[in-house]
Design a protein around this motif. Structure first.
Motif, short mmCIF file in Angstrom:
data_model
loop_
_atom_site.label_atom_id
_atom_site.label_comp_id
_atom_site.label_asym_id
_atom_site.label_seq_id
_atom_site.Cartn_x
_atom_site.Cartn_y
_atom_site.Cartn_z
N ARG A 1 0.85 -1.19 0.00
CA ARG A 1 0.00 0.00 0.00
C ARG A 1 0.89 1.24 0.00
N LEU B 1 0.89 7.80 3.05
CA LEU B 1 -0.25 8.71 3.21
C LEU B 1 0.24 10.13 3.46
N ASP C 1 -3.61 13.54 0.23
CA ASP C 1 -4.45 12.39 -0.10
C ASP C 1 -5.83 12.48 0.55
N THR D 1 -13.53 10.73 3.44
CA THR D 1 -12.81 9.50 3.74
C THR D 1 -12.69 9.32 5.25
N ASN E 1 -8.35 5.25 4.94
CA ASN E 1 -6.90 5.39 4.96
C ASN E 1 -6.45 5.21 6.40
N TYR F 1 -7.66 -0.88 4.08
CA TYR F 1 -7.06 0.43 3.84
C TYR F 1 -6.62 0.64 2.39
N THR F 2 -6.85 1.85 1.90
CA THR F 2 -6.37 2.27 0.59
C THR F 2 -4.90 2.67 0.68
N ARG F 3 -4.57 3.46 1.69
CA ARG F 3 -3.21 3.92 1.94
C ARG F 3 -2.91 3.74 3.43
#
Length: 175
Positions: free
Chosen positions: A53, A56, A60, A67, A97, A119-121
């Motif tokens: 990943r 962050l 972002d 988010t 995130n 999690y995305t980041r």
């Protein structure tokens, strides 16, 4: 006079015991809420906590879409308890995130492999600098961030099943 001096230790102990007992029984608010709610996310850029990943940054969190920002740690037991709720939010289309607080890449990877990775980041905050800048006092904590990077809500503690509807509503309102 000497007789009174014999009672002095008992009197002092009784006063001390009374003060401690009163302090323990008095209700008090020991939750520290962030003073950053309603303010822009402080500027930061954290390296990736794991290879799979990206890291962050504050940029972002200001890309036009609300988010969640989850502060967690592999050594945190309540973080394990909230893992199913974060996965449910992710399945519902919520972007999540994270900041891994005071952790190693190996421990973060093991945690996510065992409990799931919603999690995305994931940024690595090994000194808790960013965590403290946003007013987080521990793990887990989750912040709702609007599309402009403004902190609109702080959820202290683990997210429980009964919190999911409220968090979805906060994200909807932040959009």
């Amino acid at each position: 006079m000497n007789r009174w001096l014999l009672w002095l230790p008992l009197v002092l102990f009784s006063l001390f015991f009374g003060a401690v007992a009163t302090g323990l029984m008095m209700p008090k608010d020991n939750i520290i809420e962030s003073k950053m709610v309603g303010k822009p996310m402080p500027s930061f850029a954290l390296p990736a906590a794991i290879e799979q990943r990206p890291g962050l940054s504050s940029a972002d969190l200001a890309r036009g879409k609300p988010t969640l920002l989850n502060i967690f740690a592999s050594w945190c037991l309540p973080c394990i308890a909230e893992a199913p709720q974060l996965l449910a939010l992710q399945r519902a289309g919520v972007e999540i995130n994270a900041i891994a607080s005071r952790d190693t890449p190996e421990d973060v990877a093991n945690f996510l492999n065992r409990w799931g990775n919603p999690y995305t980041r994931i940024g690595s905050d090994t000194t808790s600098r960013v965590q403290l800048e946003i007013g987080s006092s521990g793990v887990p904590e989750t912040f709702v961030i609007d599309g402009n990077g403004i902190i609109v809500h702080q959820h202290i503690g683990d997210i429980r099943p009964e919190d999911i509807a409220m968090i979805k509503k906060l994200l909807e309102d932040a959009g």
